[in-house]
Motif scaffolding. Structure first.
Motif, PDB file in Angstrom:
ATOM      1  N   ARG A   1       0.864  -1.089   0.078  1.00  0.00           N
ATOM      2  CA  ARG A   1       0.104  -0.010  -0.048  1.00  0.00           C
ATOM      3  C   ARG A   1       0.987   1.191   0.017  1.00  0.00           C
ATOM      4  NH1 ARG A   1      -3.185   0.553   5.341  1.00  0.00           N
ATOM      5  NH2 ARG A   1      -0.853   0.811   5.941  1.00  0.00           N
ATOM      6  N   ASP A   2       1.942   1.436   0.679  1.00  0.00           N
ATOM      7  CA  ASP A   2       2.759   2.466   0.928  1.00  0.00           C
ATOM      8  C   ASP A   2       3.449   2.716  -0.423  1.00  0.00           C
ATOM      9  OD1 ASP A   2       1.973   2.755   3.507  1.00  0.00           O
ATOM     10  OD2 ASP A   2       3.767   1.955   4.450  1.00  0.00           O
ATOM     11  N   GLN A   3       3.638   1.588  -1.282  1.00  0.00           N
ATOM     12  CA  GLN A   3       4.400   1.667  -2.546  1.00  0.00           C
ATOM     13  C   GLN A   3       3.428   2.219  -3.623  1.00  0.00           C
ATOM     14  OE1 GLN A   3       7.234  -1.860  -3.587  1.00  0.00           O
ATOM     15  NE2 GLN A   3       6.540  -2.400  -1.454  1.00  0.00           N
ATOM     16  N   GLY A   4       2.121   2.399  -3.375  1.00  0.00           N
ATOM     17  CA  GLY A   4       1.100   2.744  -4.434  1.00  0.00           C
ATOM     18  C   GLY A   4       0.064   1.606  -4.857  1.00  0.00           C
ATOM     19  N   VAL A   5       0.445   0.728  -4.156  1.00  0.00           N
ATOM     20  CA  VAL A   5      -0.631  -0.524  -4.523  1.00  0.00           C
ATOM     21  C   VAL A   5      -1.993  -0.221  -3.932  1.00  0.00           C
ATOM     22  CG1 VAL A   5      -1.495  -2.857  -4.501  1.00  0.00           C
ATOM     23  CG2 VAL A   5       1.153  -2.123  -5.188  1.00  0.00           C
ATOM     24  N   GLN A   6      -3.056  -0.388  -4.823  1.00  0.00           N
ATOM     25  CA  GLN A   6      -4.393  -0.057  -4.125  1.00  0.00           C
ATOM     26  C   GLN A   6      -5.255  -1.126  -4.096  1.00  0.00           C
ATOM     27  OE1 GLN A   6      -4.161   2.850  -7.674  1.00  0.00           O
ATOM     28  NE2 GLN A   6      -5.781   3.768  -6.295  1.00  0.00           N
ATOM     29  N   ARG A   7      -5.051  -2.422  -4.658  1.00  0.00           N
ATOM     30  CA  ARG A   7      -5.757  -3.283  -4.723  1.00  0.00           C
ATOM     31  C   ARG A   7      -4.984  -4.741  -4.744  1.00  0.00           C
ATOM     32  NH1 ARG A   7     -10.239  -2.625  -8.756  1.00  0.00           N
ATOM     33  NH2 ARG A   7     -11.303  -1.448  -6.999  1.00  0.00           N
ATOM     34  N   VAL A   8      -5.106  -5.731  -4.043  1.00  0.00           N
ATOM     35  CA  VAL A   8      -4.614  -6.983  -3.920  1.00  0.00           C
ATOM     36  C   VAL A   8      -5.518  -8.099  -4.010  1.00  0.00           C
ATOM     37  CG1 VAL A   8      -3.002  -8.506  -2.685  1.00  0.00           C
ATOM     38  CG2 VAL A   8      -2.640  -6.105  -2.463  1.00  0.00           C
ATOM     39  N   TYR A   9      -5.238  -8.988  -5.153  1.00  0.00           N
ATOM     40  CA  TYR A   9      -6.094 -10.060  -5.476  1.00  0.00           C
ATOM     41  C   TYR A   9      -5.253 -11.373  -4.612  1.00  0.00           C
ATOM     42  CZ  TYR A   9      -8.358  -7.742  -9.118  1.00  0.00           C
ATOM     43  OH  TYR A   9      -9.115  -6.545  -9.816  1.00  0.00           O
ATOM     44  N   LEU A  10      -5.823 -11.831  -3.665  1.00  0.00           N
ATOM     45  CA  LEU A  10      -5.356 -12.766  -3.071  1.00  0.00           C
ATOM     46  C   LEU A  10      -5.573 -14.091  -3.599  1.00  0.00           C
ATOM     47  CD1 LEU A  10      -6.574 -11.396   0.455  1.00  0.00           C
ATOM     48  CD2 LEU A  10      -4.217 -11.334  -0.427  1.00  0.00           C
ATOM     49  N   GLN A  11      -4.565 -14.828  -4.313  1.00  0.00           N
ATOM     50  CA  GLN A  11      -4.867 -16.096  -4.999  1.00  0.00           C
ATOM     51  C   GLN A  11      -4.811 -17.330  -3.809  1.00  0.00           C
ATOM     52  OE1 GLN A  11      -1.615 -18.163  -6.659  1.00  0.00           O
ATOM     53  NE2 GLN A  11      -2.371 -18.838  -8.539  1.00  0.00           N
ATOM     54  N   THR A  12      -6.367 -17.714  -3.929  1.00  0.00           N
ATOM     55  CA  THR A  12      -6.660 -18.792  -3.046  1.00  0.00           C
ATOM     56  C   THR A  12      -6.885 -20.078  -3.774  1.00  0.00           C
ATOM     57  OG1 THR A  12      -7.996 -17.035  -1.864  1.00  0.00           O
ATOM     58  CG2 THR A  12      -8.552 -19.311  -1.345  1.00  0.00           C
ATOM     59  N   LEU A  13      -5.861 -20.855  -3.484  1.00  0.00           N
ATOM     60  CA  LEU A  13      -5.649 -22.180  -4.120  1.00  0.00           C
ATOM     61  C   LEU A  13      -6.478 -23.481  -3.642  1.00  0.00           C
ATOM     62  CD1 LEU A  13      -2.045 -21.895  -5.228  1.00  0.00           C
ATOM     63  CD2 LEU A  13      -4.045 -21.502  -6.362  1.00  0.00           C
ATOM     64  N   ASP A  14      -6.741 -23.384  -2.108  1.00  0.00           N
ATOM     65  CA  ASP A  14      -7.320 -24.392  -1.652  1.00  0.00           C
ATOM     66  C   ASP A  14      -8.859 -23.943  -1.218  1.00  0.00           C
ATOM     67  OD1 ASP A  14      -8.426 -26.645  -0.152  1.00  0.00           O
ATOM     68  OD2 ASP A  14      -6.991 -26.413   1.427  1.00  0.00           O
ATOM     69  N   LEU A  15      -9.731 -24.280  -2.084  1.00  0.00           N
ATOM     70  CA  LEU A  15     -11.196 -23.684  -2.128  1.00  0.00           C
ATOM     71  C   LEU A  15     -11.913 -24.455  -1.040  1.00  0.00           C
ATOM     72  CD1 LEU A  15     -12.082 -23.289  -5.792  1.00  0.00           C
ATOM     73  CD2 LEU A  15     -10.501 -21.650  -4.205  1.00  0.00           C
ATOM     74  N   GLN A  16     -11.386 -25.443  -0.479  1.00  0.00           N
ATOM     75  CA  GLN A  16     -12.108 -26.195   0.630  1.00  0.00           C
ATOM     76  C   GLN A  16     -11.949 -25.306   1.807  1.00  0.00           C
ATOM     77  OE1 GLN A  16     -14.285 -28.332  -0.558  1.00  0.00           O
ATOM     78  NE2 GLN A  16     -13.237 -28.092  -2.578  1.00  0.00           N
ATOM     79  N   ASP A  17     -10.856 -24.719   2.009  1.00  0.00           N
ATOM     80  CA  ASP A  17     -10.156 -24.073   3.407  1.00  0.00           C
ATOM     81  C   ASP A  17     -11.189 -22.751   3.457  1.00  0.00           C
ATOM     82  OD1 ASP A  17      -9.123 -23.536   5.610  1.00  0.00           O
ATOM     83  OD2 ASP A  17      -7.076 -23.391   4.955  1.00  0.00           O
ATOM     84  N   LEU A  18     -12.442 -22.638   3.675  1.00  0.00           N
ATOM     85  CA  LEU A  18     -12.836 -21.415   3.947  1.00  0.00           C
ATOM     86  C   LEU A  18     -12.426 -20.606   5.206  1.00  0.00           C
ATOM     87  CD1 LEU A  18     -16.399 -22.144   2.860  1.00  0.00           C
ATOM     88  CD2 LEU A  18     -14.570 -21.167   1.428  1.00  0.00           C
ATOM     89  N   ASP A  19     -11.899 -21.505   6.249  1.00  0.00           N
ATOM     90  CA  ASP A  19     -11.399 -20.807   7.562  1.00  0.00           C
ATOM     91  C   ASP A  19     -10.351 -19.900   7.141  1.00  0.00           C
ATOM     92  OD1 ASP A  19     -13.272 -22.166   9.062  1.00  0.00           O
ATOM     93  OD2 ASP A  19     -12.032 -23.907   9.659  1.00  0.00           O
ATOM     94  N   HIS A  20      -9.694 -20.211   6.083  1.00  0.00           N
ATOM     95  CA  HIS A  20      -8.460 -19.328   5.617  1.00  0.00           C
ATOM     96  C   HIS A  20      -8.885 -18.027   5.338  1.00  0.00           C
ATOM     97  CE1 HIS A  20      -4.623 -19.335   2.820  1.00  0.00           C
ATOM     98  NE2 HIS A  20      -4.539 -18.268   3.630  1.00  0.00           N
ATOM     99  N   LEU A  21      -9.932 -17.957   4.649  1.00  0.00           N
ATOM    100  CA  LEU A  21     -10.511 -16.711   4.164  1.00  0.00           C
ATOM    101  C   LEU A  21     -10.956 -15.588   5.411  1.00  0.00           C
ATOM    102  CD1 LEU A  21     -12.285 -17.311   0.711  1.00  0.00           C
ATOM    103  CD2 LEU A  21     -10.050 -16.301   1.221  1.00  0.00           C
TER     104      LEU A  21
END
Length: 307
Positions: A276-296
């Motif tokens: 964010r401090d470098q100027g990024v406004q948005r991050v797409y979090l690549q979620t590879l284990d779709l069964q692990d909803l506790d992760h999100l």
């Protein structure tokens, strides 16, 4: 500045519609701004069972099965669909969602999936991508009752009614890629967002500078374009949970820490804050284990709240 966090999935690795629906609904419930998915037809490692799902067919279903979360592709390949057809598909899904769709579009790169499904894969694809962006944005911007024509090297459209229109007055277009000059110019010409896909972390800020220079050359301000990155996600409440999540996606903890939003909660917060401090406004979090909803759930409760 608040950092916008989005969930990004790779369903070609093996996911049913119901798997994706569960993640999209969790994304919505937990307060992430968007559910995005890749647009691929072949797994990259593994058997990919039960097989791929078409991105725009899936997003049409999610448009009706969710209420508020934004939906899109990161990124659709210009080789997969004729731009006139894609314009209809995306506009229709936008209508079905009540105006929540965004289109990421790229030139395509995975030759093997084209071979597997009989899709032509020309050596030079940048011209395809450029014309598709011209056609898509041109069709959507054509006033109702008027027609749109395009006579290019790759596509010819003659007196198209350019219907249907998206629900949004301006449907956001995302462009990514690492080219030194042509891609930044393309983003400056067409994009509402520029995405860096899985960059080396020390290259993020210099690339933002390159894009800002291209915007200035095109007469646009930096504020007119969202700067985003996509990074793999693997976060644990402690080291043991992080290690378990790394193993579940077949990655080494040290490598994940070097290339992703990875490690403990405090490490994830520090990395995202630095971006964010470098100027990024948005991050797409690549979620590879779709069964692990506790992760999100962990990221929403412990990471996002500190940003």
């Amino acid at each position: 500045m608040t950092l916008d966090l989005r969930v990004f999935t790779e369903p070609q690795q093996g996911a049913t519609y119901d798997d994706q629906l569960a993640v999209a609904q969790a994304t919505e419930k937990l307060g992430f701004s968007a559910f995005f998915r890749s647009d691929h037809y072949l797994a990259m490692g593994g058997d990919g069972l039960p097989g791929p799902t078409d991105s725009w067919t899936t997003l049409a279903g999610l448009a009706r099965d969710t209420s508020t979360v934004r939906l899109g592709t990161l990124v659709s390949s210009a080789t997969f669909r004729h731009p006139g057809v894609l314009a209809v598909q995306v506009a229709q899904v936008d209508q079905m969602s009540g105006g929540r769709v965004e289109l990421g579009l790229g030139a395509g790169w995975f030759a093997r999936e084209h071979e597997a499904y009989g899709i032509p894969f020309p050596d030079k694809r940048f011209g395809l991508l450029t014309e598709q962006l011209e056609i898509l944005t041109g069709m959507w911007a054509t006033p109702a009752g008027e027609t749109f024509s395009h006579h290019g090297t790759h596509y010819t459209l003659t007196d198209s009614p350019a219907l249907p229109k998206p629900a949004q007055e301006k449907l956001p277009v995302i462009v990514g890629g690492g080219g030194p000059t042509r891609t930044p110019a393309l983003a400056a010409r067409f994009a509402d967002e520029y995405n860096q896909g899985f960059p080396e972390l020390d290259s993020v800020a210099p690339r933002i500078g390159v894009i800002n220079d291209a915007l200035a050359a095109a007469g646009r301000t930096p504020e007119s374009l969202v700067q985003s990155v996509a990074l793999v996600l693997a976060v644990g409440k402690d080291e043991a949970e992080f290690t378990r999540r790394a193993a579940a996606i077949g990655r080494e903890p040290a490598e994940l820490r070097e290339h992703g939003v990875a490690g403990t909660v405090s490490e994830a917060v520090d990395l995202l804050g630095s971006l964010r401090d470098q100027g990024v406004q948005r991050v797409y979090l690549q979620t590879l284990d779709l069964q692990d909803l506790d992760h999100l759930d962990l990221v929403a409760r412990e990471v996002a709240t500190q940003l």
